[in-house]
Motif scaffolding. Structure first.
Motif, PDB file in Angstrom:
ATOM      1  N   ALA A 260       0.834  -1.207   0.000  1.00 30.60           N
ATOM      2  CA  ALA A 260       0.000   0.000   0.000  1.00 30.60           C
ATOM      3  C   ALA A 260       0.867   1.256   0.000  1.00 30.60           C
ATOM      4  CB  ALA A 260      -0.921  -0.013   1.220  1.00 30.60           C
ATOM      5  N   GLN A 261       1.986   1.218   0.738  1.00 33.28           N
ATOM      6  CA  GLN A 261       2.878   2.378   0.771  1.00 33.28           C
ATOM      7  C   GLN A 261       3.496   2.634  -0.596  1.00 33.28           C
ATOM      8  OE1 GLN A 261       6.756   2.006   2.750  1.00 33.28           O
ATOM      9  NE2 GLN A 261       6.247   3.840   3.929  1.00 33.28           N
ATOM     10  N   ARG A 262       3.957   1.566  -1.261  1.00 34.52           N
ATOM     11  CA  ARG A 262       4.538   1.743  -2.592  1.00 34.52           C
ATOM     12  C   ARG A 262       3.506   2.259  -3.578  1.00 34.52           C
ATOM     13  NH1 ARG A 262       7.263  -3.120  -1.004  1.00 34.52           N
ATOM     14  NH2 ARG A 262       5.614  -4.372  -1.936  1.00 34.52           N
ATOM     15  N   ARG A 263       2.284   1.734  -3.484  1.00 38.26           N
ATOM     16  CA  ARG A 263       1.219   2.189  -4.379  1.00 38.26           C
ATOM     17  C   ARG A 263       0.878   3.651  -4.107  1.00 38.26           C
ATOM     18  NH1 ARG A 263      -1.848  -1.664  -3.426  1.00 38.26           N
ATOM     19  NH2 ARG A 263      -3.086  -0.747  -1.769  1.00 38.26           N
ATOM     20  N   PHE A 264       0.853   4.020  -2.830  1.00 40.16           N
ATOM     21  CA  PHE A 264       0.530   5.403  -2.482  1.00 40.16           C
ATOM     22  C   PHE A 264       1.606   6.354  -2.987  1.00 40.16           C
ATOM     23  CE2 PHE A 264       0.991   8.993   0.434  1.00 40.16           C
ATOM     24  CZ  PHE A 264      -0.268   9.551   0.355  1.00 40.16           C
ATOM     25  N   VAL A 265       2.868   5.990  -2.815  1.00 35.30           N
ATOM     26  CA  VAL A 265       3.956   6.858  -3.279  1.00 35.30           C
ATOM     27  C   VAL A 265       3.900   7.022  -4.791  1.00 35.30           C
ATOM     28  CG1 VAL A 265       6.463   7.027  -3.504  1.00 35.30           C
ATOM     29  CG2 VAL A 265       5.454   6.360  -1.315  1.00 35.30           C
TER      30      VAL A 265
ATOM     31  N   GLU B 277       0.186  12.169  -9.232  1.00 36.24           N
ATOM     32  CA  GLU B 277      -0.731  13.291  -9.041  1.00 36.24           C
ATOM     33  C   GLU B 277       0.025  14.616  -8.930  1.00 36.24           C
ATOM     34  OE1 GLU B 277      -4.035  13.330  -8.981  1.00 36.24           O
ATOM     35  OE2 GLU B 277      -4.254  11.173  -9.321  1.00 36.24           O
ATOM     36  N   LEU B 278       1.197  14.602  -8.328  1.00 35.66           N
ATOM     37  CA  LEU B 278       1.985  15.825  -8.199  1.00 35.66           C
ATOM     38  C   LEU B 278       2.710  16.167  -9.501  1.00 35.66           C
ATOM     39  CD1 LEU B 278       3.513  15.269  -4.644  1.00 35.66           C
ATOM     40  CD2 LEU B 278       1.854  17.024  -5.290  1.00 35.66           C
TER      41      LEU B 278
ATOM     42  N   LEU C  23      -3.990  19.427  -3.084  1.00 37.06           N
ATOM     43  CA  LEU C  23      -3.479  18.057  -3.032  1.00 37.06           C
ATOM     44  C   LEU C  23      -2.543  17.875  -1.851  1.00 37.06           C
ATOM     45  CD1 LEU C  23      -3.163  15.243  -4.201  1.00 37.06           C
ATOM     46  CD2 LEU C  23      -1.412  16.142  -5.752  1.00 37.06           C
ATOM     47  N   VAL C  24      -1.632  18.820  -1.640  1.00 41.28           N
ATOM     48  CA  VAL C  24      -0.707  18.717  -0.506  1.00 41.28           C
ATOM     49  C   VAL C  24      -1.470  18.761   0.813  1.00 41.28           C
ATOM     50  CG1 VAL C  24       1.182  19.872   0.701  1.00 41.28           C
ATOM     51  CG2 VAL C  24       1.243  19.662  -1.793  1.00 41.28           C
ATOM     52  N   ALA C  25      -2.476  19.638   0.897  1.00 36.04           N
ATOM     53  CA  ALA C  25      -3.291  19.704   2.117  1.00 36.04           C
ATOM     54  C   ALA C  25      -4.013  18.389   2.363  1.00 36.04           C
ATOM     55  CB  ALA C  25      -4.290  20.853   2.009  1.00 36.04           C
ATOM     56  N   ALA C  26      -4.498  17.763   1.277  1.00 36.32           N
ATOM     57  CA  ALA C  26      -5.175  16.474   1.428  1.00 36.32           C
ATOM     58  C   ALA C  26      -4.197  15.393   1.876  1.00 36.32           C
ATOM     59  CB  ALA C  26      -5.843  16.076   0.109  1.00 36.32           C
ATOM     60  N   LEU C  27      -2.979  15.418   1.345  1.00 39.14           N
ATOM     61  CA  LEU C  27      -1.974  14.448   1.775  1.00 39.14           C
ATOM     62  C   LEU C  27      -1.646  14.620   3.258  1.00 39.14           C
ATOM     63  CD1 LEU C  27       0.467  14.560  -1.289  1.00 39.14           C
ATOM     64  CD2 LEU C  27      -0.986  12.642  -0.606  1.00 39.14           C
ATOM     65  N   LEU C  28      -1.527  15.854   3.695  1.00 39.66           N
ATOM     66  CA  LEU C  28      -1.271  16.104   5.114  1.00 39.66           C
ATOM     67  C   LEU C  28      -2.449  15.647   5.971  1.00 39.66           C
ATOM     68  CD1 LEU C  28       0.388  19.656   4.935  1.00 39.66           C
ATOM     69  CD2 LEU C  28       1.514  17.463   5.387  1.00 39.66           C
ATOM     70  N   ALA C  29      -3.665  15.876   5.486  1.00 39.64           N
ATOM     71  CA  ALA C  29      -4.846  15.436   6.232  1.00 39.64           C
ATOM     72  C   ALA C  29      -4.890  13.915   6.332  1.00 39.64           C
ATOM     73  CB  ALA C  29      -6.116  15.958   5.561  1.00 39.64           C
ATOM     74  N   LEU C  30      -4.501  13.233   5.240  1.00 37.03           N
ATOM     75  CA  LEU C  30      -4.470  11.773   5.280  1.00 37.03           C
ATOM     76  C   LEU C  30      -3.440  11.285   6.289  1.00 37.03           C
ATOM     77  CD1 LEU C  30      -5.357   9.046   4.161  1.00 37.03           C
ATOM     78  CD2 LEU C  30      -3.670   9.314   2.339  1.00 37.03           C
ATOM     79  N   ALA C  31      -2.256  11.884   6.273  1.00 39.76           N
ATOM     80  CA  ALA C  31      -1.227  11.496   7.241  1.00 39.76           C
ATOM     81  C   ALA C  31      -1.686  11.782   8.669  1.00 39.76           C
ATOM     82  CB  ALA C  31       0.074  12.235   6.942  1.00 39.76           C
ATOM     83  N   ARG C  32      -2.355  12.902   8.856  1.00 41.15           N
ATOM     84  CA  ARG C  32      -2.851  13.263  10.189  1.00 41.15           C
ATOM     85  C   ARG C  32      -3.906  12.258  10.648  1.00 41.15           C
ATOM     86  NH1 ARG C  32      -4.226  13.990  14.547  1.00 41.15           N
ATOM     87  NH2 ARG C  32      -4.809  15.899  15.652  1.00 41.15           N
ATOM     88  N   GLY C  33      -4.778  11.845   9.728  1.00 41.00           N
ATOM     89  CA  GLY C  33      -5.804  10.876  10.091  1.00 41.00           C
ATOM     90  C   GLY C  33      -5.224   9.523  10.441  1.00 41.00           C
ATOM     91  N   GLU C  34      -4.189   9.092   9.714  1.00 44.20           N
ATOM     92  CA  GLU C  34      -3.564   7.806  10.009  1.00 44.20           C
ATOM     93  C   GLU C  34      -2.779   7.845  11.304  1.00 44.20           C
ATOM     94  OE1 GLU C  34      -1.290   7.126   6.519  1.00 44.20           O
ATOM     95  OE2 GLU C  34      -2.950   6.181   5.410  1.00 44.20           O
ATOM     96  N   GLN C  35      -2.324   9.026  11.698  1.00 46.01           N
ATOM     97  CA  GLN C  35      -1.580   9.160  12.947  1.00 46.01           C
ATOM     98  C   GLN C  35      -2.464   8.898  14.156  1.00 46.01           C
ATOM     99  OE1 GLN C  35       0.179  13.005  13.455  1.00 46.01           O
ATOM    100  NE2 GLN C  35       1.138  12.496  15.417  1.00 46.01           N
ATOM    101  N   GLY C  36      -3.744   9.230  14.039  1.00 48.52           N
ATOM    102  CA  GLY C  36      -4.659   8.985  15.139  1.00 48.52           C
ATOM    103  C   GLY C  36      -4.922  10.236  15.955  1.00 48.52           C
ATOM    104  N   PRO C  37      -5.893  10.165  16.852  1.00 48.91           N
ATOM    105  CA  PRO C  37      -6.260  11.336  17.648  1.00 48.91           C
ATOM    106  C   PRO C  37      -5.176  11.743  18.632  1.00 48.91           C
ATOM    107  CG  PRO C  37      -7.444   9.391  18.411  1.00 48.91           C
ATOM    108  CD  PRO C  37      -6.717   8.990  17.165  1.00 48.91           C
TER     109      PRO C  37
ATOM    110  N   PRO D  26      -6.524   5.643  -1.671  1.00 49.74           N
ATOM    111  CA  PRO D  26      -6.013   6.935  -2.139  1.00 49.74           C
ATOM    112  C   PRO D  26      -5.935   7.013  -3.660  1.00 49.74           C
ATOM    113  CG  PRO D  26      -4.679   6.102  -0.332  1.00 49.74           C
ATOM    114  CD  PRO D  26      -5.595   4.992  -0.729  1.00 49.74           C
ATOM    115  N   PHE D  27      -6.360   8.147  -4.196  1.00 48.02           N
ATOM    116  CA  PHE D  27      -6.256   8.487  -5.617  1.00 48.02           C
ATOM    117  C   PHE D  27      -7.055   7.549  -6.520  1.00 48.02           C
ATOM    118  CE2 PHE D  27      -2.109   9.729  -3.703  1.00 48.02           C
ATOM    119  CZ  PHE D  27      -2.291  11.100  -3.769  1.00 48.02           C
TER     120      PHE D  27
END
Length: 352
Positions: free
Chosen positions: A137-142, A148-149, A191-205, A297-298
């Motif tokens: 999943a990480q390789r696919r996401f990268v 996209e960038l 797109l960058v804001a969405a990537l940061l939001a995704l990372a923030r969501g995966e990090q947890g509360p 993602p994407f």
């Protein structure tokens, strides 16, 4: 403590085996020796005695001590060999783990004859499978993020080259080119804001407090096509920033992927002790087998699924990450007439 300074389990097991053998052998010998010592002689019962008869108890005890030393010397290597055989599955697991890389995770079946080793092996095999899925999943996401960038950057470069190569370019054409460049820049920012939001969501509360889903929906910036039916639905312990992002992404996705003249229905309610958020829209038909795809993602359903403006392709992925970080149940159900119904069911934490 460094691994090199820690005692070896094999050595301790060998010592235990040898000690147990010596002790078990010494017990009956000690009993016999004690009887001989108290009797004063080890001669056969009824044997003729005399004044010249001497006790040989000391010789017997010396022979017994020598025998025990021999037993200990033999038991130590035997114990070492038995311990090595018992711990062989652990060495195999260690060797397999040492050779693991992100591109090559070890594969093995159950090791060892004993349930403890088999359970450990099965647990590690499950861990390797999850790691393999995470690496994939990480390789696919990268790869997807790079694509996209790279796309808007390529468009920007082409736009600049075409404008500069035009000998008849004037102020108006340059202004139009700059406007297009600004639009592409805004797309990259989203797109960058969405990537940061995704990372923030995966990090947890990072925070935990009661959050009312109805208040979040009421405070969101919603267009006129959104209809709400809000009842108090309090998540006992949640991150308000993450839940606000979840609500915004769900509403934005429902509005963006809709049809002309469509609508979006948003409701919050409490079912038992669980807070439930439901968002439904009247968009194009979503195939049932595509539900799992669109939360990645994407991933989009292609041009057949009309949308308003360019999305980042991360909205539902962000929603899933935030839901999973709050142990919420996320369900996506295609509507028979088109569109999608998304339900997020928040449980009461067991430690609340």
């Amino acid at each position: 403590m460094p691994a090199t300074e820690r005692p070896r389990l094999r050595t301790r097991l060998a010592v235990v085996y040898a000690s147990a053998t010596v002790v078990l052998g010494a017990v009956p010998v000690a009993v016999a020796g004690f009887g001989a010592w108290t009797g004063g002689s080890t001669q056969a019962v009824g044997a003729a005695g005399g004044t010249g008869t001497a006790s040989n108890t000391g010789q017997v005890l010396l022979a017994v001590a020598a025998g025990l030393i021999v037993v200990a010397l033999v038991a130590a290597p035997v114990g070492w060999a038995l311990a090595g055989r018992a711990l062989r599955p652990l060495r195999e697991l260690t060797s397999a783990a040492e050779g693991a890389t992100p591109d090559r995770l070890p594969e093995h079946g159950e090791l060892g004859r004993y349930a403890e080793f088999a359970d450990l092996s099965a647990t590690l095999a499950g861990l390797y499978e999850r790691l393999d899925a995470a690496y994939a999943a990480q390789r696919r996401f990268v790869a997807d993020a790079s694509h996209e960038l790279r796309t808007p950057l390529t468009v920007q470069r082409t736009l600049i080259q075409v404008t500069l190569a035009d000998p008849d370019a004037d102020v108006a054409s340059f202004r139009a080119g700059y406007a297009d460049l600004l639009a592409l820049g805004e797309q990259q920012e989203r797109l960058v804001a969405a990537l940061l939001a995704l990372a923030r969501g995966e990090q947890g509360p990072l925070a935990g407090e009661p959050v009312d889903l109805a208040a979040l929906v009421a405070g969101a910036d919603t267009p006129s096509i959104v209809r709400t039916d809000l009842q108090p639905a309090v998540v006992p312990r949640a991150d308000p920033t993450l839940l606000a992002s979840l609500v915004d992404n769900l509403i934005d996705n429902a509005v963006r992927y809709n049809v002309e003249g469509g609508r979006v229905d948003v409701s919050t309610r409490t079912r038992g002790e669980r807070a439930v958020l439901t968002i439904s829209n009247t968009g194009p038909v979503v195939p049932a087998d595509a539900v799992e795809l669109i939360v990645r993602p994407f991933q989009r359903l292609g041009p057949a699924r009309a949308h308003r403006g360019g999305g980042s392709g991360l909205g539902l992925a962000i929603v899933r990450a935030i839901a999973e970080s709050h142990a919420a149940d996320l369900r996506l159900l295609p509507n028979p007439g088109g569109g999608l119904t998304v339900t997020v069911d928040f449980p009461v934490p067991s430690w609340y």
